[in-house]
Design an enzyme around this catalytic site. Sequence first.
Site, PDB file in Angstrom:
ATOM      1  N   ARG A  36      -1.794  -5.897  -8.631  1.00 52.81           N
ATOM      2  CA  ARG A  36      -0.766  -6.892  -8.343  1.00 52.81           C
ATOM      3  C   ARG A  36      -0.658  -7.938  -9.448  1.00 52.81           C
ATOM      4  O   ARG A  36       0.418  -8.293  -9.854  1.00 52.81           O
ATOM      5  CB  ARG A  36      -1.061  -7.610  -7.026  1.00 52.81           C
ATOM      6  CG  ARG A  36      -0.583  -6.837  -5.834  1.00 52.81           C
ATOM      7  CD  ARG A  36      -1.258  -7.306  -4.587  1.00 52.81           C
ATOM      8  NE  ARG A  36      -2.656  -6.941  -4.610  1.00 52.81           N
ATOM      9  CZ  ARG A  36      -3.440  -6.958  -3.553  1.00 52.81           C
ATOM     10  NH1 ARG A  36      -2.973  -7.346  -2.394  1.00 52.81           N
ATOM     11  NH2 ARG A  36      -4.694  -6.592  -3.643  1.00 52.81           N
ATOM     12  N   LYS A  53     -17.226  -6.348   5.519  1.00 51.87           N
ATOM     13  CA  LYS A  53     -15.939  -6.969   5.173  1.00 51.87           C
ATOM     14  C   LYS A  53     -15.261  -7.593   6.389  1.00 51.87           C
ATOM     15  O   LYS A  53     -14.239  -8.251   6.275  1.00 51.87           O
ATOM     16  CB  LYS A  53     -15.008  -5.930   4.535  1.00 51.87           C
ATOM     17  CG  LYS A  53     -15.102  -5.928   3.015  1.00 51.87           C
ATOM     18  CD  LYS A  53     -13.911  -5.235   2.375  1.00 51.87           C
ATOM     19  CE  LYS A  53     -13.289  -6.065   1.281  1.00 51.87           C
ATOM     20  NZ  LYS A  53     -12.051  -5.459   0.762  1.00 51.87           N
ATOM     21  N   SER A  87      -2.766  -7.618   2.762  1.00 51.48           N
ATOM     22  CA  SER A  87      -3.029  -7.527   4.198  1.00 51.48           C
ATOM     23  C   SER A  87      -3.326  -8.910   4.776  1.00 51.48           C
ATOM     24  O   SER A  87      -2.923  -9.212   5.897  1.00 51.48           O
ATOM     25  CB  SER A  87      -4.220  -6.600   4.459  1.00 51.48           C
ATOM     26  OG  SER A  87      -3.937  -5.302   4.014  1.00 51.48           O
ATOM     27  N   HIS A 103       0.841  -1.204   0.000  1.00 52.91           N
ATOM     28  CA  HIS A 103       0.000   0.000   0.000  1.00 52.91           C
ATOM     29  C   HIS A 103       0.878   1.257   0.000  1.00 52.91           C
ATOM     30  O   HIS A 103       0.611   2.213  -0.733  1.00 52.91           O
ATOM     31  CB  HIS A 103      -0.869   0.064   1.264  1.00 52.91           C
ATOM     32  CG  HIS A 103      -1.916  -0.998   1.379  1.00 52.91           C
ATOM     33  ND1 HIS A 103      -2.057  -1.793   2.487  1.00 52.91           N
ATOM     34  CD2 HIS A 103      -2.903  -1.376   0.532  1.00 52.91           C
ATOM     35  CE1 HIS A 103      -3.090  -2.614   2.320  1.00 52.91           C
ATOM     36  NE2 HIS A 103      -3.620  -2.388   1.141  1.00 52.91           N
TER      37      HIS A 103
END
Length: 160
Positions: free
Chosen positions: A90, A41, A128, A17
């Site tokens: 990514r 989430k 993450s 990030h």
Amino acid sequence: MKTVICPGSFDPVTKGHMDIIERASRLFDKVVVAVLNNSSKNPCFTIEERIGLLKETTTHLKNVEIETFDGLLVDFAKIKGASAVVKGLRAVTDFEYEFQMSMINKKLCPEVETIFLNTSQEYMYLSSSVVKQIAAAGGDISLFVPEEIRDKIVDRLLNM
Ligand code: ADP
């Protein structure tokens, strides 16, 4: 004055990030990091914790501010006067979802563009979720998160 939004969950912020935020801050006048406050989430870190960690890791970036949002990203972008949303990519897997989101956002709000920055090679595997799994299992996350927040993340994940 070009303002852009870098949205995400940042649960927690990683070096991947930070790479995108730092690169956006060099390209644009102002970067608003928008932390998604979405309980569906089921994040590990509270919204206050995620904002606190981001503030700590971005003190050196004078044109970056940290905010939270819920609801539609394009509405938040308009409120902030942002001309674009900046997202990191990514892999092909990111692309499919992000491509769909960018098309929908374009329909909802044609004046807000989506700009993709390719991940830096060293972070292409990083997310993450990976950080959370490694830290919760007692592994070393030094390579994956900014040093100044490493211990906080480890303490928090070991005490869940
Ligand atoms: P994660 O997938 O890690 O949970 P977020 O929802 O917090 O990510 O992602 C916020 C933004 O940061 C997204 O645009 C995402 O593609 C980008 N991002 C996350 N990790 C990386 C990375 N390692 N390299 C490039 N971009 C990344």
